[in-house]
Motif scaffolding. Sequence first.
Motif, PDB file in Angstrom:
ATOM      1  N   THR A 186       0.705  -1.278  -0.165  1.00  0.00           N
ATOM      2  CA  THR A 186      -0.280   0.468  -0.215  1.00  0.00           C
ATOM      3  C   THR A 186       0.960   1.235   0.421  1.00  0.00           C
ATOM      4  OG1 THR A 186      -0.658  -0.484   1.936  1.00  0.00           O
ATOM      5  CG2 THR A 186      -1.831  -1.392   1.183  1.00  0.00           C
TER       6      THR A 186
ATOM      7  N   THR B 268       2.684   2.449   2.601  1.00  0.00           N
ATOM      8  CA  THR B 268       2.981   3.129   4.155  1.00  0.00           C
ATOM      9  C   THR B 268       4.181   3.287   4.591  1.00  0.00           C
ATOM     10  OG1 THR B 268      -0.218   1.995   3.352  1.00  0.00           O
ATOM     11  CG2 THR B 268       0.965   3.296   5.489  1.00  0.00           C
TER      12      THR B 268
ATOM     13  N   GLU C 133       3.361   6.678   9.494  1.00  0.00           N
ATOM     14  CA  GLU C 133       1.593   7.090   8.790  1.00  0.00           C
ATOM     15  C   GLU C 133       0.702   6.412  10.338  1.00  0.00           C
ATOM     16  OE1 GLU C 133       0.821   8.243   4.511  1.00  0.00           O
ATOM     17  OE2 GLU C 133       2.780   6.787   4.391  1.00  0.00           O
ATOM     18  N   ILE C 134       1.808   4.999  10.600  1.00  0.00           N
ATOM     19  CA  ILE C 134       0.440   4.305  10.908  1.00  0.00           C
ATOM     20  C   ILE C 134      -0.025   5.299  12.605  1.00  0.00           C
ATOM     21  CG2 ILE C 134      -0.004   2.307  12.013  1.00  0.00           C
ATOM     22  CD1 ILE C 134       0.127   2.018   9.029  1.00  0.00           C
TER      23      ILE C 134
ATOM     24  N   ASN D 129      -6.353   8.715  10.466  1.00  0.00           N
ATOM     25  CA  ASN D 129      -6.650   7.875   9.006  1.00  0.00           C
ATOM     26  C   ASN D 129      -6.336   6.525   8.831  1.00  0.00           C
ATOM     27  OD1 ASN D 129      -7.606  10.323   8.110  1.00  0.00           O
ATOM     28  ND2 ASN D 129      -5.737  12.120   8.430  1.00  0.00           N
ATOM     29  N   LYS D 130      -5.035   6.507   9.468  1.00  0.00           N
ATOM     30  CA  LYS D 130      -4.471   4.892   9.104  1.00  0.00           C
ATOM     31  C   LYS D 130      -4.384   4.072  10.017  1.00  0.00           C
ATOM     32  CE  LYS D 130      -1.921   6.885   5.261  1.00  0.00           C
ATOM     33  NZ  LYS D 130      -2.148   6.210   4.567  1.00  0.00           N
TER      34      LYS D 130
ATOM     35  N   LEU E  79      -5.276  -2.773   5.926  1.00  0.00           N
ATOM     36  CA  LEU E  79      -4.814  -1.463   6.377  1.00  0.00           C
ATOM     37  C   LEU E  79      -6.516  -0.920   6.535  1.00  0.00           C
ATOM     38  CD1 LEU E  79      -2.916   1.603   6.936  1.00  0.00           C
ATOM     39  CD2 LEU E  79      -2.775   1.558   4.736  1.00  0.00           C
TER      40      LEU E  79
ATOM     41  N   GLU F 186      -8.749   3.200   6.014  1.00  0.00           N
ATOM     42  CA  GLU F 186      -8.673   4.167   5.797  1.00  0.00           C
ATOM     43  C   GLU F 186      -9.937   4.627   5.930  1.00  0.00           C
ATOM     44  OE1 GLU F 186      -5.013   5.467   3.537  1.00  0.00           O
ATOM     45  OE2 GLU F 186      -5.537   3.885   2.673  1.00  0.00           O
TER      46      GLU F 186
END
Length: 333
Positions: free
Chosen positions: A72, A74, A78-79, A138-139, A171, A173
């Motif tokens: 993804t 990612t 960001e998680i 968001n994640k 994931l 979102e």
Amino acid sequence: MILKKHKASITGVHGYVPDYILTNKELETLVDTSDEWIVTRTGIKERRILKGDMKGTSILGVECVKGLLEKTNTDPKEIDLIICATVTPDMLFPSTSNLIADKIGATNSYGFDISAACSGFIYALATGSQFIEAGTHNKVIVIGADKMSSIIDYEERKNCVLFGDGGGAVLLEPSEDETGIQDYLLKSDGSGGDMLCLKAGGSLRPASTETIKNKEHYIYQEGSSVFKFAVTNMADISEEIMNKNKLKSDDISYLVPHQANKRIIDATAKRMGVGPEKVLLNIEKYGNTTAGTIPLCLWDFENKFKKGDNLILAAFGGGFTWGSLYLKWSYNN
Ligand code: UT7
């Protein structure tokens, strides 16, 4: 300020199973069983086993998440949150999700585990979706993984043929459209708790020479009683979520069932009125990986899914716990 409400979408899925394949044939050399009995009673042909010392469920989770992040595109930083559904945590504490976060470099994430046995992934997915829908995260990564071989007695035929090791992760979102998680139903009934459990190792019966002698650190299951509850409740809850959302059999693209026993899955599909072409099955390859079965199934069949497909996830397990979740798939491959 009123936050715009978003549904939670699965934007990627990745699974992991260990290399070692424990076949029905090998089990025939360990206990008094037969390939024929196992296949006709359960549908299982082989399962995967995580071999080696000092390897816990977090290893399975880390492999799932690493693949998911790569796929993804990612950055682990960001998680926001990692939720891990498991009944075979590396340790009672800290949580396995924390260990996974550390190993993958998710330094801005917090995490917690969910204990709901075979329904764990559905519980965790429903939980994770709340954080996205609230607009605060968001994640979110949701993992379902179990190293069932760590609680199996390979000298006793009843359970060792059923379970395997493996897991998967998704994931979540905010959805950009109306796809994503639409609805879910979660249920539990603690009065069935002692029919499927791990008797010792918790605060009730801490480890002692007696608990070891009595083999109380291995899974205990009253198979045929659990079977009856599973058949009824998994079918009921799948039908209930269809009715609640006014879904007809033709509206369902795929049933993604917990893989404990093919006969339980067949009964659920029959009640929903969906044909075998819509029922996702991989029980023959992996057996029952507890919280791992549903995300492993999503991973195995990801290429079949098209954006907008209606999926029903359904599970029954220890606790008792059971649940169903209705989602519209969010991407094309
Ligand atoms: O995932 C969480 C929820 N768990 C489940 O959904 C599992 C639900 N239960 C089941 O799937 C099934 O009950 C089992 C697969 C566990 C067992 O199948 P069953 O048709 O319910 O068999 P049973 O337990 O009633 O046993 C039938 C016979 C017994 O022999 P007798 O008493 O008839 O002589 C067992 O001793 O099968 C025997 N047996 C075996 N024979 C060969 C039990 N395990 C084995 C084995 N190999 N591995």
